[in-house]
Design an enzyme around this catalytic site. Structure first.
Site, PDB file in Angstrom:
ATOM      1  N   GLU A  89     110.624 -47.436   3.381  1.00 56.91           N
ATOM      2  CA  GLU A  89     109.297 -47.558   3.977  1.00 56.91           C
ATOM      3  C   GLU A  89     108.358 -46.384   3.707  1.00 56.91           C
ATOM      4  O   GLU A  89     107.144 -46.555   3.667  1.00 56.91           O
ATOM      5  CB  GLU A  89     109.450 -47.725   5.508  1.00 56.91           C
ATOM      6  CG  GLU A  89     110.152 -48.995   5.934  1.00 56.91           C
ATOM      7  CD  GLU A  89     109.327 -50.239   5.647  1.00 56.91           C
ATOM      8  OE1 GLU A  89     108.100 -50.203   5.871  1.00 56.91           O
ATOM      9  OE2 GLU A  89     109.909 -51.239   5.180  1.00 56.91           O
ATOM     10  N   SER A 456     137.691 -82.128  56.424  1.00 50.98           N
ATOM     11  CA  SER A 456     138.890 -81.595  57.082  1.00 50.98           C
ATOM     12  C   SER A 456     139.205 -80.152  56.732  1.00 50.98           C
ATOM     13  O   SER A 456     140.116 -79.565  57.332  1.00 50.98           O
ATOM     14  CB  SER A 456     140.100 -82.477  56.743  1.00 50.98           C
ATOM     15  OG  SER A 456     139.926 -83.773  57.283  1.00 50.98           O
TER      16      SER A 456
END
Length: 708
Positions: A89, A456
């Site tokens: 770059e 239950s």
């Protein structure tokens, strides 16, 4: 005019031009830079960082991010990464003052002559200019932007040291596939930490920024390979790698190993997000880079999710066939693209589910010959017990699932839902949780969000209240018909599941065999006030309750029921569920109440041990005896209670698995029901619907768990 005068005039003219140019430069510098932010803000700049959620084993579960990024300080960035990006770059990075005059002039001339400003302008930016553009100036394409970018780059260079600039750049840049910064890209493309990156991989990453969407496409691998190799040669020329590394790197092909989450637990991670939302804003959650370690055990999570999914599929096989997905008239032209489209829309599951076209059916009708989306043949083994009323013919498009190897069976997505949660009854740590068949079908979490009648499964607390009040497990209660007039004038006449009465019954047998009449008569003897107070302390009810609650007519969530059940396996102390063990932000621990363990005493140790013994016998001899054989098979101890609500709308099992060999205990709560108030079907009790899921969970734990 003498030579001296001419020379003086020339100097005066040159000086005037210099003054004018300087004035213009100052003016331009001021005019275009007057509203730019201070360059010192770069030192305070904090980019969005990914928040990550991990299991207790350190496996990544989920990520939340605006930009997927992990910040790495400069001293932790390998030198080959720095070198690769500088060479790709900005070769003069360490020598220029933010602007490369030659590159800038070349770019301006090229863009002006070719009128590219509104299209895709040529480059020429230094690394510092790229930072200026991305963080301060903006991406608009114009000469004005280039001037402002250059001004900002110059300011940055006069204030901030080069290494810091490079650090910001390498953590900020976009590298495709949703990855921001080199650390995230390295993890995503190579499934490794940045510290382990190799030269050819560093060169690969450095080749991406100029055109991420192009270079990461494997169709363009030739172009990418050429650019990568060019960077590798430069890395050698500038001394970043040795000759041996050069030769080795050039030989290696472009190889992307996209990271995959080894653990998918969407209900668990979504619960973490919802839990923390009141304390951490959405903005911070997606940008501040929290690291959240959960209590999840990846093995338990896998086994729990798989057991629930397979259990819901098994239940669905007993329901009516929902029909085909379409029909093909001409089998010479199979709609393979249509099958692929169907497959993409199928819910994400553990099972391998896919669509296929029926080509023929065997004379015995026990085998269905089909073709899949890729054109390959498969054979579906037909079972008379699967999907009532299914009639198939040639050309039908159906769904199938792979059971084992090359074995397939018919499939349809369950309409019923449910949930499973596994926690440590000693600590409250949630080890695994799934809140539904598939998160892609419904995000509603049946474990933490559903409010359902427990049936239950509430009975053990009624009997525990009686024992706490001074009764013993061998005291007797009459199991006889009872008719009660409720305050609103209605008659309440409960019955046992079998429709029979059993006379004088021990208290423990009332739980083991889930006797409704024994339980109601016990409540009448004990008094509803004592039971109500006990259930309030267990946080299963909030107010005074009618007698029908002793059979489970109150509403609660599965996670609360699991928490209450922990009392029986923790010497009378109830633990609260804990999902999170640690939260950090930027490496600093964050104090949060959800990280703390919490508990309270609900009953005496003696009462808890008595109830634990009763729940053991419920598995050996009672309503949960379907799984009793697993104790000897795997050398474990099992405890539990089934539950069924009125009209079979909800099915439950809550139990505990104790492994003496590992000294570990797992409290498991399973719920199955429809999202709306629908019946599961006649006699679809907890023992028939929910208990098999617990059975599958145990098999997965001790026999079927794969090496992840």
């Amino acid at each position: 005019m003498t030579f001296r005068k001419r020379l003086g005039t020339l100097f005066a003219w040159a000086f005037s031009v210099l003054i004018v140019m300087s004035t213009v430069a100052v003016g331009v510098f001021y005019y275009y830079g007057r509203d730019l932010p201070s360059e010192s803000t770069l030192l305070r700049y904090t980019p969005p960082i990914t928040t990550k959620i991990y299991s207790s084993d350190g496996d990544l579960i989920e990520e939340y991010a605006i930009e997927h990024r992990t910040i790495v300080p400069f001293d932790k960035i390998p030198i080959i990464v720095n070198g690769a990006f500088i060479l790709a770059e900005d070769k003069d990075f360490y020598s220029h003052s933010g602007i490369s005059i030659m590159s800038l002039m070349r770019a301006v001339l090229e863009n002006t002559s070719k009128k590219l400003w509104q299209k895709k302008p040529a480059g020429g930016s230094t690394i510092t200019q790229q930072i200026a553009k991305n963080l301060f100036v903006g991406p608009m394409r114009s000469i004005t932007r280039k001037i402002r970018e250059a001004i900002m780059a110059f300011r940055i260079e006069t204030t901030i040291e080069k290494n810091k600039i490079l650090e910001v750049y390498l953590n900020q840049l976009y590298l495709g596939k949703g990855c921001y910064g080199i650390a995230e890209a390295c993890a995503n493309y190579f499934d490794k930490p940045l510290s382990e990156i190799e030269p050819h991989e560093a060169a690969f990453l450095a080749a991406i920024p100029s055109a991420p969407s192009i270079y990461i496409n494997m169709k363009n691998s030739t172009k990418l390979l050429a650019k990568r190799n060019s960077i590798i040669y430069q890395m050698y020329d500038f001394g970043y790698i040795s000759r041996e590394q050069l030769q080795s790197s050039l030989r290696k092909p472009i190889s992307i190993k996209l990271r995959k989450h080894k653990l998918l637990a969407p209900y668990f991670s979504d619960e973490i997000f919802r839990m923390l939302s009141p304390q951490i804003s959405r903005h911070d959650f997606f940008r501040s880079g929290y690291s959240i370690t959960t209590t999840m055990d990846k093995k338990i999570q896998y086994c729990a999710e798989k057991a629930l999914e397979n259990g819901l599929i098994k239940f669905t096989q007993s329901e009516k066939w929902g029909g085909t997905l379409g029909h093909v008239d001409n089998l010479q032209h199979l709609p393979l693209r249509q099958l692929t489209t169907i497959n993409k829309r199928l819910p994400l599951t553990f099972n391998q589910i896919e669509s296929c076209v029926v080509i023929s059916i065997s004379k015995s009708k026990k085998e269905i010959f089909c073709r899949r989306a890729d054109g390959s043949p498969i054979t579906i083994e037909r079972s008379a017990s699967h999907y009532q009323g299914h009639l198939l013919s040639k050309g039908d498009i159906v769904l199938c699932r792979n059971t084992t190897g090359k074995s397939y069976e018919l499939y349809q997505t369950p309409k019923v839902t449910g949930g499973i949660v596994v926690l440590d009854p000693r600590t409250g740590d949630v080890l695994g949780m799934s809140g539904g068949f598939s998160f892609s079908v419904s995000e509603f979490n049946c474990i933490t969000q559903a409010m359902r009648q427990p049936g239950s499964t509430i009975k053990p607390f009624v009997y525990a209240a009686a024992i706490e009040d001074g009764m013993t497990e061998y005291d007797t209660i009459e199991d006889a018909e009872v008719h009660i007039t409720l305050p609103d004038g209605t008659k309440y006449s409960p019955q046992n599941y079998s429709g029979k009465t059993y006379g004088r019954t021990y208290l423990r047998d009332g739980v083991i065999y889930s006797r409704n009449l024994t339980t109601v008569n016990l409540a009448l003897k004990l008094g509803m006030e004592k039971i109500s107070n006990f259930l309030k302390r267990a946080e299963l009810v909030k107010k005074e309750i009618p007698i029908s609650v002793v059979l489970g007519s109150v509403e609660t969530s599965p996670i609360k029921l699991a928490s209450a059940f922990s009392t029986f396996f923790n010497d009378g102390v109830m633990v609260y569920p804990r999902f999170i063990s640690q939260i950090t932000c930027a490496g600093t621990p964050v104090k949060n109440r959800y990280c703390n363990r919490s508990s309270k005493r609900l009953m005496s140790q003696e009462t808890a041990n008595t109830m634990k013994s009763i729940l053991r016998d419920a598995v050996k001899y009672g309503t949960a005896n379907r799984v009793a054989y697993l104790e000897e098979k795997y050398g474990i101890e099992l405890y539990g209670k089934t539950g069924t609500t009125n009209k079979f709308k909800d099915a439950w099992f809550v139990g505990c698995l104790i492994d003496p060999k590992s000294h570990k205990e797992y409290l498991v709560c399973i719920f199955v029901g429809h999202q709306t108030s629908l019946s599961l079907g006649h006699h679809k009790s907890g023992a028939i619907v929910a208990l098999p899921i617990f059975e599958n969970f145990i098999h997965s734990m001790f026999a079927d768990y794969p090496s992840l």
